[in-house]
Write a protein that holds these residues in place. Structure first.
Motif: not given
Length: 136
Positions: A15-16, A44-49, A57-66, A103-109
């Protein structure tokens, strides 16, 4: 049959880190590399952060699914790169195997995720110098 190298990025939740790495490799390598990502326990979904950091940086990963890591996907990949999985990510014999401690981006800002994103880019750029791909 494709002669393109196949790279599989694996982290626990897919997810990240692995999604950002896959996004970078697709962006930097174009269609010269087959890019895959998976997780041992997919979210269930990719980390929104992570999505936001990549969008910056101009890369769209919104269509990806875990996706769930499976033996066939791993077996048919040339390079397997794990990211902070520990024992949850298995080693597949006979494959090039790299473990990127990140580092894990989960829960990070976003401020915390940007350096992770940038380090992943640096590692993906280095990986590209080692893969048998034609220059873009």
């Amino acid at each position: 049959m494709s002669t393109k190298p196949t790279v599989l990025f694996v982290c626990v939740h897919n997810a990240g880190r692995s999604q950002m790495a896959a996004g970078w490799l697709r962006h930097l390598a174009g269609d010269t590399v087959e890019v895959r990502s998976a997780g041992s326990e997919p979210a269930d979904r990719i980390n929104p952060v992570a999505v936001e950091a990549m969008r910056e940086v101009g890369i769209d990963i919104t269509a990806n699914t875990p996706r769930k890591l499976d033996w066939d996907t791993a077996e048919s990949s040339d390079v397997l790169i794990t990211m902070g999985c520990g024992d949850a990510c298995p080693v597949f014999p006979g494959k090039r195997y790299l473990d990127w401690q990140l580092d894990d981006p989960a829960g990070q800002d976003i401020e915390a995720v940007r350096p992770i994103r940038d380090e992943i880019r640096r590692r993906v750029e280095h990986l590209l110098t080692e893969l048998p791909v034609a220059a873009l």
